[in-house]
Design a protein around this motif. Structure first.
Motif, PDB file in Angstrom:
ATOM      1  N   ASP A   1      60.307 -22.227  -1.710  1.00  0.00           N
ATOM      2  CA  ASP A   1      60.700 -23.144  -0.639  1.00  0.00           C
ATOM      3  C   ASP A   1      61.061 -24.489  -1.268  1.00  0.00           C
ATOM      4  O   ASP A   1      60.227 -25.121  -1.929  1.00  0.00           O
ATOM      5  N   ALA A   2      62.282 -24.942  -1.062  1.00  0.00           N
ATOM      6  CA  ALA A   2      62.768 -26.164  -1.709  1.00  0.00           C
ATOM      7  C   ALA A   2      61.947 -27.389  -1.331  1.00  0.00           C
ATOM      8  O   ALA A   2      61.703 -28.263  -2.172  1.00  0.00           O
ATOM      9  N   ASP A   3      61.505 -27.473  -0.088  1.00  0.00           N
ATOM     10  CA  ASP A   3      60.726 -28.627   0.343  1.00  0.00           C
ATOM     11  C   ASP A   3      59.353 -28.652  -0.334  1.00  0.00           C
ATOM     12  O   ASP A   3      58.906 -29.687  -0.821  1.00  0.00           O
ATOM     13  N   ILE A   4      58.704 -27.496  -0.356  1.00  0.00           N
ATOM     14  CA  ILE A   4      57.397 -27.397  -1.006  1.00  0.00           C
ATOM     15  C   ILE A   4      57.537 -27.644  -2.505  1.00  0.00           C
ATOM     16  O   ILE A   4      56.743 -28.377  -3.105  1.00  0.00           O
TER      17      ILE A   4
ATOM     18  N   MET B   1      57.816 -31.385  -3.202  1.00  0.00           N
ATOM     19  CA  MET B   1      56.545 -32.100  -3.080  1.00  0.00           C
ATOM     20  C   MET B   1      55.591 -31.737  -4.219  1.00  0.00           C
ATOM     21  O   MET B   1      54.976 -32.623  -4.821  1.00  0.00           O
ATOM     22  N   GLN B   2      55.497 -30.444  -4.533  1.00  0.00           N
ATOM     23  CA  GLN B   2      54.582 -30.013  -5.596  1.00  0.00           C
ATOM     24  C   GLN B   2      55.020 -30.536  -6.960  1.00  0.00           C
ATOM     25  O   GLN B   2      54.178 -30.836  -7.803  1.00  0.00           O
TER      26      GLN B   2
ATOM     27  N   ASP C   1      51.359 -39.785   0.343  1.00  0.00           N
ATOM     28  CA  ASP C   1      52.257 -39.258   1.386  1.00  0.00           C
ATOM     29  C   ASP C   1      52.610 -37.797   1.111  1.00  0.00           C
ATOM     30  O   ASP C   1      52.605 -36.971   2.029  1.00  0.00           O
ATOM     31  N   MET C   2      52.925 -37.485  -0.127  1.00  0.00           N
ATOM     32  CA  MET C   2      53.303 -36.108  -0.473  1.00  0.00           C
ATOM     33  C   MET C   2      52.123 -35.159  -0.327  1.00  0.00           C
ATOM     34  O   MET C   2      52.275 -34.036   0.180  1.00  0.00           O
TER      35      MET C   2
ATOM     36  N   ALA D   1      48.732 -26.025  -1.114  1.00  0.00           N
ATOM     37  CA  ALA D   1      48.044 -26.752  -2.180  1.00  0.00           C
ATOM     38  C   ALA D   1      49.061 -27.380  -3.127  1.00  0.00           C
ATOM     39  O   ALA D   1      50.182 -26.895  -3.265  1.00  0.00           O
ATOM     40  N   ALA D   2      48.631 -28.444  -3.776  1.00  0.00           N
ATOM     41  CA  ALA D   2      49.442 -29.003  -4.857  1.00  0.00           C
ATOM     42  C   ALA D   2      49.528 -27.933  -5.938  1.00  0.00           C
ATOM     43  O   ALA D   2      48.663 -27.072  -6.048  1.00  0.00           O
ATOM     44  N   GLU D   3      50.578 -27.964  -6.723  1.00  0.00           N
ATOM     45  CA  GLU D   3      50.812 -26.920  -7.725  1.00  0.00           C
ATOM     46  C   GLU D   3      49.746 -26.936  -8.804  1.00  0.00           C
ATOM     47  O   GLU D   3      49.302 -27.991  -9.253  1.00  0.00           O
ATOM     48  N   LYS D   4      49.329 -25.738  -9.184  1.00  0.00           N
ATOM     49  CA  LYS D   4      48.351 -25.568 -10.264  1.00  0.00           C
ATOM     50  C   LYS D   4      49.038 -25.826 -11.604  1.00  0.00           C
ATOM     51  O   LYS D   4      50.132 -25.330 -11.848  1.00  0.00           O
ATOM     52  N   PRO D   5      48.414 -26.598 -12.483  1.00  0.00           N
ATOM     53  CA  PRO D   5      49.021 -26.849 -13.789  1.00  0.00           C
ATOM     54  C   PRO D   5      49.210 -25.561 -14.591  1.00  0.00           C
ATOM     55  O   PRO D   5      48.440 -24.613 -14.450  1.00  0.00           O
TER      56      PRO D   5
END
Length: 138
Positions: free
Chosen positions: A63-66, A69-70, A112-113, A123-127
């Protein structure tokens, strides 16, 4: 048909002018460590911030939006880390003032993100791990 020999000649000429492939040994972690061995403290801190940022960007969501943000969260965190290095090691008042502005702006955008991702239940992306980086040729 007369252009075929000319086209082939041009392609051969361009191929001959290409830079030789980089020595693959330069891509090893040992070679990277050797390359940074002579860095001063500020350079080492910038390199560490860069490595941390790229590791935090992880895989790219479909998903381009996700994905935006991630990916932007660790990117902004990298900017904050770099600005902190500038504050720690830099002397120019203009650079220091801009670094402080960068920290304030980037931290606000990170919030905000993260709030947007939280609202979407993502969730924020896992490293990436060191093995992930190695598999990608980094």
């Amino acid at each position: 048909m007369k252009t075929l020999p000319l086209t082939l000649s041009a392609l051969l000429f361009l191929a001959a002018c290409q830079q030789p492939a980089a020595d693959e040994s330069a891509a090893t972690p040992e070679a990277a460590a050797d390359a940074t061995a002579s860095y001063n403290a500020a350079q080492k801190a910038y390199a560490a911030a860069n490595d941390k940022m790229h590791a935090g960007m992880g895989t790219i969501n479909a998903d381009a939006d996700i994905a935006f943000m991630q990916g932007m969260i660790p990117h902004h965190m990298g900017a904050v880390d770099m600005a902190k290095v500038a504050l720690e090691h830099g002397k120019d008042p203009e650079v220091r003032a801009l670094a402080q502005k960068v920290i304030a702006a980037q931290e606000a955008e990170i919030k905000d993100m993260q709030a947007w991702l939280d609202k979407k239940g993502v969730a924020a992306e896992k490293p990436l791990t060191a093995a992930d980086h190695a598999a990608m040729g980094h």
